[in-house]
Motif scaffolding. Structure first.
Motif: not given
Length: 153
Positions: A40, A54, A57
């Protein structure tokens, strides 16, 4: 070392990274660890402490692993790390046996063009780097991998 290997795989939402993850799991042996890594670039502290990047991802990573179905021999660990992809993957490759990345097979004329993450990893990784084409690769004999190593020397 106990005979087990650590294989680091860069995972994003691309078909190429899905092929890389599949290749790594297929080539992992019993007891090996496949470290599936999403990088990230948006640090939470820069985004006001939010965790949305986050979370996105992590979701992409989890979906890529889930698409593999049951895995018999290897153990898959999923992690999301902050930073630039190349340096982050090379850092995680310390003590690893292989880094596996998906290649997009861009071409200019008859020359294969590789991305900056692959270039960085090939130049700096402390272990071999395997580049799996977007269409996947078989066990190696029929894979459509191009000889691009000379670009990095």
């Amino acid at each position: 070392m106990s005979g087990t290997r650590k294989i680091v795989v860069g995972v994003d939402a691309s078909p190429a990274s899905a092929a890389a993850l599949e290749w790594a799991v297929r080539h992992a042996g019993s007891g090996d660890t496949v470290l599936a890594v999403a990088v990230c670039r948006m640090h939470p502290e820069v985004c006001g402490g939010g965790n949305a990047f986050h979370t996105a991802h992590r979701r992409v990573l989890h979906e890529a692993v889930a698409k593999l179905g049951p895995v018999r021999d290897a153990r898959i660990e999923e992690i999301v790390v902050d930073g630039e992809a190349g340096p982050a993957l090379v850092g995680l490759a310390e003590g690893a046996d292989t880094v596996v990345l998906g290649g997009h097979e861009y071409q200019r004329g008859d020359v294969a063009v590789v991305g900056s993450v692959i270039t960085y990893c090939v130049r700096h990784a402390p272990c071999p780097v395997v580049v799996v084409p977007a269409g996947g690769g078989d066990d190696g004999t029929g894979a459509r991998l191009r000889a691009v190593a000379k670009e990095f020397r």
